[in-house]
Motif scaffolding. Sequence first.
Motif, PDB file in Angstrom:
ATOM      1  N   PHE A   1      36.079  33.896  42.304  1.00 48.65           N
ATOM      2  CA  PHE A   1      37.173  34.545  43.031  1.00 48.65           C
ATOM      3  C   PHE A   1      38.309  33.562  43.293  1.00 48.65           C
ATOM      4  O   PHE A   1      38.090  32.353  43.395  1.00 48.65           O
ATOM      5  CB  PHE A   1      36.661  35.118  44.359  1.00 48.65           C
ATOM      6  CG  PHE A   1      35.586  36.146  44.168  1.00 48.65           C
ATOM      7  CD1 PHE A   1      35.896  37.410  43.692  1.00 48.65           C
ATOM      8  CD2 PHE A   1      34.261  35.826  44.414  1.00 48.65           C
ATOM      9  CE1 PHE A   1      34.900  38.349  43.475  1.00 48.65           C
ATOM     10  CE2 PHE A   1      33.256  36.758  44.200  1.00 48.65           C
ATOM     11  CZ  PHE A   1      33.578  38.030  43.729  1.00 48.65           C
ATOM     12  N   CYS A   2      39.512  34.107  43.413  1.00 49.90           N
ATOM     13  CA  CYS A   2      40.703  33.284  43.610  1.00 49.90           C
ATOM     14  C   CYS A   2      40.656  32.592  44.970  1.00 49.90           C
ATOM     15  O   CYS A   2      40.403  33.232  45.993  1.00 49.90           O
ATOM     16  CB  CYS A   2      41.933  34.185  43.518  1.00 49.90           C
ATOM     17  SG  CYS A   2      43.481  33.316  43.786  1.00 49.90           S
ATOM     18  N   ALA A   3      40.905  31.282  44.954  1.00 46.91           N
ATOM     19  CA  ALA A   3      40.912  30.523  46.202  1.00 46.91           C
ATOM     20  C   ALA A   3      42.105  30.890  47.073  1.00 46.91           C
ATOM     21  O   ALA A   3      42.109  30.629  48.272  1.00 46.91           O
ATOM     22  CB  ALA A   3      40.936  29.028  45.897  1.00 46.91           C
ATOM     23  N   LEU A   4      43.128  31.507  46.478  1.00 45.79           N
ATOM     24  CA  LEU A   4      44.331  31.846  47.230  1.00 45.79           C
ATOM     25  C   LEU A   4      44.273  33.249  47.822  1.00 45.79           C
ATOM     26  O   LEU A   4      44.635  33.455  48.975  1.00 45.79           O
ATOM     27  CB  LEU A   4      45.565  31.724  46.330  1.00 45.79           C
ATOM     28  CG  LEU A   4      45.805  30.329  45.745  1.00 45.79           C
ATOM     29  CD1 LEU A   4      47.088  30.325  44.912  1.00 45.79           C
ATOM     30  CD2 LEU A   4      45.895  29.293  46.854  1.00 45.79           C
ATOM     31  N   CYS A   5      43.818  34.249  47.021  1.00 47.66           N
ATOM     32  CA  CYS A   5      43.892  35.628  47.520  1.00 47.66           C
ATOM     33  C   CYS A   5      42.538  36.345  47.520  1.00 47.66           C
ATOM     34  O   CYS A   5      42.436  37.453  48.026  1.00 47.66           O
ATOM     35  CB  CYS A   5      44.920  36.429  46.714  1.00 47.66           C
ATOM     36  SG  CYS A   5      44.324  36.973  45.116  1.00 47.66           S
ATOM     37  N   GLY A   6      41.500  35.741  46.923  1.00 47.97           N
ATOM     38  CA  GLY A   6      40.169  36.360  46.961  1.00 47.97           C
ATOM     39  C   GLY A   6      39.910  37.393  45.886  1.00 47.97           C
ATOM     40  O   GLY A   6      38.814  37.962  45.832  1.00 47.97           O
TER      41      GLY A   6
ATOM     42  N   VAL B   1      42.134  33.153  35.253  1.00 39.96           N
ATOM     43  CA  VAL B   1      43.384  33.635  35.844  1.00 39.96           C
ATOM     44  C   VAL B   1      43.034  34.699  36.886  1.00 39.96           C
ATOM     45  O   VAL B   1      42.167  35.546  36.663  1.00 39.96           O
ATOM     46  CB  VAL B   1      44.314  34.246  34.766  1.00 39.96           C
ATOM     47  CG1 VAL B   1      45.638  34.705  35.377  1.00 39.96           C
ATOM     48  CG2 VAL B   1      44.568  33.243  33.634  1.00 39.96           C
ATOM     49  N   CYS B   2      43.701  34.655  38.010  1.00 41.30           N
ATOM     50  CA  CYS B   2      43.456  35.633  39.072  1.00 41.30           C
ATOM     51  C   CYS B   2      44.011  36.997  38.692  1.00 41.30           C
ATOM     52  O   CYS B   2      45.161  37.114  38.272  1.00 41.30           O
ATOM     53  CB  CYS B   2      44.085  35.159  40.381  1.00 41.30           C
ATOM     54  SG  CYS B   2      43.884  36.358  41.711  1.00 41.30           S
ATOM     55  N   THR B   3      43.158  38.034  38.837  1.00 41.68           N
ATOM     56  CA  THR B   3      43.585  39.401  38.519  1.00 41.68           C
ATOM     57  C   THR B   3      44.517  39.954  39.592  1.00 41.68           C
ATOM     58  O   THR B   3      45.177  40.962  39.391  1.00 41.68           O
ATOM     59  CB  THR B   3      42.362  40.334  38.401  1.00 41.68           C
ATOM     60  OG1 THR B   3      41.601  40.225  39.617  1.00 41.68           O
ATOM     61  CG2 THR B   3      41.491  39.960  37.219  1.00 41.68           C
ATOM     62  N   GLY B   4      44.583  39.274  40.758  1.00 45.88           N
ATOM     63  CA  GLY B   4      45.442  39.749  41.833  1.00 45.88           C
ATOM     64  C   GLY B   4      46.800  39.069  41.834  1.00 45.88           C
ATOM     65  O   GLY B   4      47.830  39.697  41.562  1.00 45.88           O
ATOM     66  N   CYS B   5      46.818  37.753  42.081  1.00 50.54           N
ATOM     67  CA  CYS B   5      48.093  37.051  42.271  1.00 50.54           C
ATOM     68  C   CYS B   5      48.555  36.271  41.044  1.00 50.54           C
ATOM     69  O   CYS B   5      49.672  35.766  41.009  1.00 50.54           O
ATOM     70  CB  CYS B   5      48.016  36.116  43.481  1.00 50.54           C
ATOM     71  SG  CYS B   5      46.989  34.655  43.225  1.00 50.54           S
ATOM     72  N   GLY B   6      47.693  36.174  40.004  1.00 53.12           N
ATOM     73  CA  GLY B   6      48.113  35.490  38.783  1.00 53.12           C
ATOM     74  C   GLY B   6      47.907  33.981  38.809  1.00 53.12           C
ATOM     75  O   GLY B   6      48.273  33.289  37.853  1.00 53.12           O
TER      76      GLY B   6
HETATM   77 ZN   LIG Z   1      44.762  35.284  43.529  1.00 56.06          ZN
END
Ligand SMILES: [Zn+2]
Length: 185
Positions: A22-27, A44-49
Motif C-alpha cells: 500500500f502507498c505510504a502517502l495515501c494508503g 505505482v500507487c493506484t490512488g495518488c500516482g
Molecule cells: Zn498513494
Amino acid sequence: MSNEPARIRHHVQHRHPDDVRFCALCGSEMRLRPVLPDARQHKVCTGCGFVDFQGPKLAAGCAVADGGRVLLLRRGIAPALGKWTFPGGYVDLGETPQAAAAREVSEEVGLAVKLGGLLGLYADAAHPRVVVAVYMAEPGSGMPSTSEEASEVRYFAPAEIPWDEVAFATTKEGLRDWIARVTRS
Ligand SMILES: [Zn+2]
C-alpha cells in the motif's frame, strides 16, 4: 502498541521493500507498472500516482587502523552473530555517510575516530541490496570496548585476519582493499 523502544525483527525488515502493498502517502494499493521515460517496472500507487523507486540501502563503516593493524568487532547481534566485521551501520536520512561511519564506531566500540578518505564502496554481488561505504580512519580519543553490538573488539594485522569468520562478502572485499593499501604504502 506501546511507545517502548522497538527491537528489530529481521525477518520482517527483509520483506521490505519487495512486499510493500500500500502507498505510504495515501494508503491505496500499489501495482507494478512501466514508468516513463525508460518504462522500467516500478510499484505505482493506484490512488495518488506515487512511484516507489526502490534502491539499495546505504551503510557506512570505518577501517580504523593503528600501527598497520585494523580494528574489527565480533558481532553481538544478528545477522552474522559471532562473526567479525568493521564497525558500521545504516546511514540515516539527513546524515552524511562520513558522519554515520564515525557515529557507528562510537556507538559500537566507544571510540572517537579521525576519518581519512574513502577506502571503497562495496555490495555483495549475489545480493546487492546494501551498499557499504568504508572509510579509512585513525583512532582518536577513547579505548575500543565491547557493547551490545560488539562482543569482542581487537586489532588484526593482515596475517591475523580470520577469513573464515568474516561476517559479510562486503567485509572481505573491504579488508582485501585495506591490505592492498597498507602493504603498498
Ligand atoms: Zn498513494
